[in-house]
Scaffold this active site. Structure first.
Site, PDB file in Angstrom:
ATOM      1  N   GLY A 124      31.982  16.097  63.346  1.00 47.59           N
ATOM      2  CA  GLY A 124      31.202  17.169  63.956  1.00 47.59           C
ATOM      3  C   GLY A 124      32.031  18.372  64.386  1.00 47.59           C
ATOM      4  O   GLY A 124      33.035  18.735  63.765  1.00 47.59           O
TER       5      GLY A 124
ATOM      6  N   ASN B 163      36.543  13.030  65.943  1.00 44.12           N
ATOM      7  CA  ASN B 163      36.613  12.399  64.622  1.00 44.12           C
ATOM      8  C   ASN B 163      35.538  12.908  63.668  1.00 44.12           C
ATOM      9  O   ASN B 163      35.575  12.641  62.471  1.00 44.12           O
ATOM     10  CB  ASN B 163      36.531  10.877  64.734  1.00 44.12           C
TER      11      ASN B 163
ATOM     12  N   TYR C 116      20.402  13.745  78.508  1.00 40.97           N
ATOM     13  CA  TYR C 116      21.310  14.774  77.972  1.00 40.97           C
ATOM     14  C   TYR C 116      21.252  16.038  78.828  1.00 40.97           C
ATOM     15  O   TYR C 116      22.285  16.581  79.230  1.00 40.97           O
ATOM     16  CB  TYR C 116      20.912  15.087  76.528  1.00 40.97           C
TER      17      TYR C 116
ATOM     18  N   GLY D 151      33.945  18.845  66.996  1.00 42.40           N
ATOM     19  CA  GLY D 151      35.313  18.541  67.441  1.00 42.40           C
ATOM     20  C   GLY D 151      36.280  18.514  66.274  1.00 42.40           C
ATOM     21  O   GLY D 151      37.369  19.105  66.336  1.00 42.40           O
TER      22      GLY D 151
ATOM     23  N   SER E 123      25.666  22.829  76.757  1.00 45.90           N
ATOM     24  CA  SER E 123      24.494  23.058  75.904  1.00 45.90           C
ATOM     25  C   SER E 123      23.501  23.916  76.665  1.00 45.90           C
ATOM     26  O   SER E 123      23.427  23.849  77.900  1.00 45.90           O
ATOM     27  CB  SER E 123      23.867  21.705  75.567  1.00 45.90           C
TER      28      SER E 123
HETATM   29  P1  NAP Z   1      28.448  14.619  66.987  1.00 50.11           P
HETATM   30  O1  NAP Z   1      28.561  15.070  65.564  1.00 50.11           O
HETATM   31  O2  NAP Z   1      27.463  13.578  67.351  1.00 50.11           O
HETATM   32  O3  NAP Z   1      29.914  14.174  67.457  1.00 50.11           O
HETATM   33  C1  NAP Z   1      30.105  13.691  68.754  1.00 50.11           C
HETATM   34  C2  NAP Z   1      31.521  13.198  68.879  1.00 50.11           C
HETATM   35  O4  NAP Z   1      31.681  12.660  70.198  1.00 50.11           O
HETATM   36  C3  NAP Z   1      31.852  12.064  67.899  1.00 50.11           C
HETATM   37  O5  NAP Z   1      33.177  12.191  67.454  1.00 50.11           O
HETATM   38  C4  NAP Z   1      31.701  10.822  68.764  1.00 50.11           C
HETATM   39  O6  NAP Z   1      32.473   9.708  68.331  1.00 50.11           O
HETATM   40  C5  NAP Z   1      32.255  11.365  70.068  1.00 50.11           C
HETATM   41  N1  NAP Z   1      31.958  10.510  71.212  1.00 50.11           N
HETATM   42  C6  NAP Z   1      30.759  10.079  71.669  1.00 50.11           C
HETATM   43  N2  NAP Z   1      30.925   9.282  72.723  1.00 50.11           N
HETATM   44  C7  NAP Z   1      32.260   9.208  72.954  1.00 50.11           C
HETATM   45  C8  NAP Z   1      33.067   8.543  73.904  1.00 50.11           C
HETATM   46  N3  NAP Z   1      32.547   7.754  74.845  1.00 50.11           N
HETATM   47  N4  NAP Z   1      34.415   8.710  73.841  1.00 50.11           N
HETATM   48  C9  NAP Z   1      34.964   9.504  72.902  1.00 50.11           C
HETATM   49  N5  NAP Z   1      34.261  10.133  71.938  1.00 50.11           N
HETATM   50  C10 NAP Z   1      32.919   9.982  71.984  1.00 50.11           C
HETATM   51  O7  NAP Z   1      28.142  15.837  67.957  1.00 50.11           O
HETATM   52  P2  NAP Z   1      28.480  17.402  67.834  1.00 50.11           P
HETATM   53  O8  NAP Z   1      27.240  18.095  67.425  1.00 50.11           O
HETATM   54  O9  NAP Z   1      29.747  17.597  67.085  1.00 50.11           O
HETATM   55  O10 NAP Z   1      28.683  17.742  69.392  1.00 50.11           O
HETATM   56  C11 NAP Z   1      29.938  18.139  69.930  1.00 50.11           C
HETATM   57  C12 NAP Z   1      29.686  18.749  71.296  1.00 50.11           C
HETATM   58  O11 NAP Z   1      28.813  19.890  71.175  1.00 50.11           O
HETATM   59  C13 NAP Z   1      28.986  17.816  72.293  1.00 50.11           C
HETATM   60  O12 NAP Z   1      29.492  18.023  73.586  1.00 50.11           O
HETATM   61  C14 NAP Z   1      27.539  18.278  72.239  1.00 50.11           C
HETATM   62  O13 NAP Z   1      26.825  17.959  73.410  1.00 50.11           O
HETATM   63  C15 NAP Z   1      27.732  19.767  72.068  1.00 50.11           C
HETATM   64  N6  NAP Z   1      26.561  20.459  71.533  1.00 50.11           N
HETATM   65  C16 NAP Z   1      26.136  20.214  70.282  1.00 50.11           C
HETATM   66  C17 NAP Z   1      25.027  20.887  69.789  1.00 50.11           C
HETATM   67  C18 NAP Z   1      24.520  20.697  68.379  1.00 50.11           C
HETATM   68  O14 NAP Z   1      23.500  21.316  68.036  1.00 50.11           O
HETATM   69  N7  NAP Z   1      25.173  19.909  67.543  1.00 50.11           N
HETATM   70  C19 NAP Z   1      24.348  21.801  70.615  1.00 50.11           C
HETATM   71  C20 NAP Z   1      24.814  22.035  71.894  1.00 50.11           C
HETATM   72  C21 NAP Z   1      25.930  21.347  72.349  1.00 50.11           C
HETATM   73  P3  NAP Z   1      31.847   8.487  67.444  1.00 50.11           P
HETATM   74  O15 NAP Z   1      31.919   8.950  66.009  1.00 50.11           O
HETATM   75  O16 NAP Z   1      32.764   7.381  67.765  1.00 50.11           O
HETATM   76  O17 NAP Z   1      30.441   8.271  67.889  1.00 50.11           O
END
Ligand code: NAP
Length: 235
Positions: A16, A14, A158, A18, A143
């Site tokens: 970021g 929803n 994490y 994804g 990550s």
């Molecule tokens: P984000 O903006 O915080 O988005 C995280 C998403 O996961 C949100 O849609 C959140 O939904 C959802 N989520 C969390 N808990 C959930 C659950 N129990 N069931 C279903 N959905 C859930 O994070 P992002 O940066 O886009 O991260 C996406 C992926 O990339 C993650 O796996 C993260 O570990 C990885 N990653 C990110 C980075 C970075 O720098 N951003 C770096 C390395 C890896 P809600 O809106 O409902 O909370």
């Protein structure tokens, strides 16, 4: 994987990375299912994409809740004949940034449930659809903080959850290779999202590209890898 139209499910989509991955994959003509744990936030994201002329489906799914996973898998089996790509993207960052010596049990449990157990249980639950879609692929969004070789103190929940997700990637890859399903761990890099913060060096578009790369560029037979774009990372 080839570039022909695929059916792709992305969890936690929803916002970021994804959400951006859904946008880019829908633009390429794939059949995309955006899933979220909140119907309101998920449907609003689907509406936003629809306003851009992009058609994506919605699936309610909380990856930290086994019952939600089983219900979502049942629903998906009624809606789809096959699934070609499952992107286990949903994750949380534990609130404790400090040393593992002071990490709280609740934080460790919550991050493990969402970031590690969820992807494993969802893969199990969607196995019939993935088998029907073979050669199919599971992408576990990991990550560099999950690389055991590079592990330092801080962000204990994490880091441990992503290292365990990498281990699960290897176990799943070994178990699923004979069934025509490849399993890859991929990191988007450090991305400017709510999780990554505003100082990150990559835009959300660039972060999503690093996940799309695994779908559009990495050959179907490639499995059991930890990737950042073209680069192989140490487990
Ligand atoms: P984000 O903006 O915080 O988005 C995280 C998403 O996961 C949100 O849609 C959140 O939904 C959802 N989520 C969390 N808990 C959930 C659950 N129990 N069931 C279903 N959905 C859930 O994070 P992002 O940066 O886009 O991260 C996406 C992926 O990339 C993650 O796996 C993260 O570990 C990885 N990653 C990110 C980075 C970075 O720098 N951003 C770096 C390395 C890896 P809600 O809106 O409902 O909370």
């Amino acid at each position: 994987m080839s570039t022909s139209s695929k059916t792709i499910l992305i969890t936690g989509a929803n916002k970021g990375i994804g959400l951006e991955a859904c946008r880019q994959l829908a633009r390429l003509g794939h059949h995309v299912i955006l899933s979220a744990r909140s119907a309101e936030r998920g449907e609003s994201a689907v509406k936003g994409l629809s306003a851009e002329g992009l058609n994506v489906g919605f699936l309610l799914l909380d990856t930290s809740d086994e019952q939600s996973i089983l219900r979502a898998a049942r629903e998906l089996k009624q809606r789809l004949k096959a699934l070609h790509v499952l992107v286990n993207n949903a994750a949380i960052l534990d609130t404790w940034q400090g040393s593992i010596l002071d990490a709280k049990a609740a934080d460790l449990r919550d991050t493990f449930a969402t970031n590690t157990l969820g992807p494993v249980l969802l893969t199990q639950a969607l196995l019939p659809l993935l088998e029907a879609g073979k050669p199919s692929r599971v992408i576990n969004v990991s990550s560099q903080l999950g690389s055991v070789e590079k592990m330092t103190d801080g962000w204990a929940g994490y880091g441990i959850s992503k290292a365990a997700l990498n281990a699960a990637t290897r176990k799943l890859a070994a178990a699923l290779e004979p069934r025509g399903i490849s399993v890859i761990a991929a990191t988007p890099g450090w991305v400017r999202t709510e999780m990554g913060g505003s100082s990150a060096n990559l835009s959300v578009e660039e972060g999503a590209q690093n996940i799309l790369h695994v779908i559009t560029q990495v050959p179907p037979a490639a499995t059991n890898q930890f990737l950042f774009g073209n680069s192989h990372l140490p487990w």
